[in-house]
Write a protein that holds these residues in place. Structure first.
Motif, PDB file in Angstrom:
ATOM      1  N   SER A  43      -3.780   0.493  -5.792  1.00  0.00           N
ATOM      2  CA  SER A  43      -2.988   1.649  -6.214  1.00  0.00           C
ATOM      3  C   SER A  43      -1.519   1.517  -5.828  1.00  0.00           C
ATOM      4  CB  SER A  43      -3.557   2.921  -5.584  1.00  0.00           C
ATOM      5  OG  SER A  43      -3.510   2.834  -4.156  1.00  0.00           O
ATOM      6  N   SER A  44      -1.127   0.379  -5.297  1.00  0.00           N
ATOM      7  CA  SER A  44       0.233   0.211  -4.773  1.00  0.00           C
ATOM      8  C   SER A  44       1.247  -0.044  -5.881  1.00  0.00           C
ATOM      9  CB  SER A  44       0.264  -0.948  -3.782  1.00  0.00           C
ATOM     10  OG  SER A  44       0.210  -2.189  -4.464  1.00  0.00           O
ATOM     11  N   ASP A  50       0.867  -1.167   0.000  1.00  0.00           N
ATOM     12  CA  ASP A  50       0.000   0.000   0.000  1.00  0.00           C
ATOM     13  C   ASP A  50       0.908   1.222   0.000  1.00  0.00           C
ATOM     14  OD1 ASP A  50      -2.133   1.745   0.123  1.00  0.00           O
ATOM     15  OD2 ASP A  50      -3.004   0.922   1.955  1.00  0.00           O
ATOM     16  N   ARG A  51       0.328   2.405   0.046  1.00  0.00           N
ATOM     17  CA  ARG A  51       1.139   3.613   0.096  1.00  0.00           C
ATOM     18  C   ARG A  51       2.044   3.585   1.331  1.00  0.00           C
ATOM     19  NH1 ARG A  51      -3.914   5.457  -0.139  1.00  0.00           N
ATOM     20  NH2 ARG A  51      -3.681   6.679   1.784  1.00  0.00           N
TER      21      ARG A  51
END
Length: 311
Positions: free
Chosen positions: A51-52, A8-9
């Motif tokens: 979105s990673s 992840d972010r």
């Protein structure tokens, strides 16, 4: 050794790390290693945000499963490099948050609260039509999965007449369930407040289009905390302009953040909320993720596996 990659972010790692460690230990996985960086060939599981940095799954040769951090899977399901099982995020905290948002905005429209709040101008508006009792208000929910079912049960518990549509039969206490195109038309033609909570797939894209909007009672309300692609935006704006739909409260959009120039922002019959209806909570989500990994390590089947043949 069980190796888990947190994809992840970077800023999310500090939030999730203590909760995931605690949840893994509680499941007896004290030997498991979880980290935001790991050699692909060593990874057994991925805790995943679409979105990673992980977009190509082919290097992860021993991957057993991918635990999606988002409720929706439309942003990853089309990735042809992902062949390992993909699990939906079914988080009690996420469900509770969705129920709260849906109850709040259903009651807001049912009680016509906007009119009273915006009417603080010295005019005593006692002559307006009386709000019907909840037992006389028909609410429709499109999608009776984990989130839709919980919302339907909560609304029925308050006394609303709740109708639900789903692609397969469901049994939700207090909710009359419909399936198929005829069932969808039945819900649409009766729902004074319509809530969209079905997953976004190729079969539900533009589910609420001009023809279906035209079937709804005049002056109905639309709530979309599901997915932006469920709504034909141009058709909804036209229905709002004509007064066929009284108001739309929208939490999800095709493009997010919603561009400043989008017509929804300035439309007097639209309320925009910034995708806050329900968010994954790191503490409760970590418990669900750890429990699912523990199941696999014990040789038991995963829970909440995405059926990629039915999308």
């Amino acid at each position: 050794m069980v190796n888990i990659l947190f994809a992840d972010r970077p800023e999310m790692w500090s939030d999730y790390a203590p909760h995931l460690r605690r949840a893994l230990d509680a499941e007896g996985l004290t030997h498991a290693v979880i980290a935001p960086e790991m050699e692909p060939q060593d990874v057994d599981y991925i805790v995943y945000a679409p979105s990673s940095f992980v977009q190509d799954f082919r290097p992860y040769a021993r991957l057993k499963g991918v635990m999606n951090l988002w409720a929706g899977v439309e942003d990853v399901i089309g990735n042809e490099t992902l062949t390992a099982p993909l699990m939906r995020m079914v988080d009690p905290g996420l469900t509770d948050g969705m129920v709260q948002w849906v109850l709040a905005h259903t009651l807001r429209h049912h009680m016509d609260i906007d009119t009273h709040i915006h009417g603080q101008d010295g005019e005593w508006r006692s002559g307006r039509a009386m709000t019907p009792l909840m037992s006389r208000r028909k609410v429709g929910i499109l999608g009776l999965g984990e989130l839709g079912g919980a919302c339907g049960a909560a609304l029925a518990g308050l006394g609303f007449q709740v109708m639900g549509w789903s692609r397969s039969p469901k049994n939700v206490p207090g909710v009359t369930n419909y399936t198929g195109e005829d069932g969808l038309n039945e819900v649409l033609s009766n729902a004074e407040i319509l809530i969209l909570l079905t997953p976004l797939t190729s079969k539900t894209e533009n589910l609420l289009n001009a023809e279906r909007l035209s079937r709804m009672p005049k002056g109905a309300f639309v709530l979309n905390p599901g997915r932006g692609g469920l709504v034909d935006d141009a058709a909804l704006l036209a229905a709002l302009d004509s007064g066929a739909i009284a108001h739309a409260t929208l939490d999800t959009f095709r493009v997010e953040p919603l561009p400043p120039e989008h017509a929804y922002w300035s439309h007097p019959r639209v309320t925009v909320t910034p995708h806050i209806a329900s968010e994954t909570r790191s503490d409760t989500a970590s418990e669900q993720i750890a429990a699912n990994i523990a199941r696999c390590e014990r040789g038991e089947p995963f829970l909440y596996v995405v059926d990629r043949t039915d999308l």
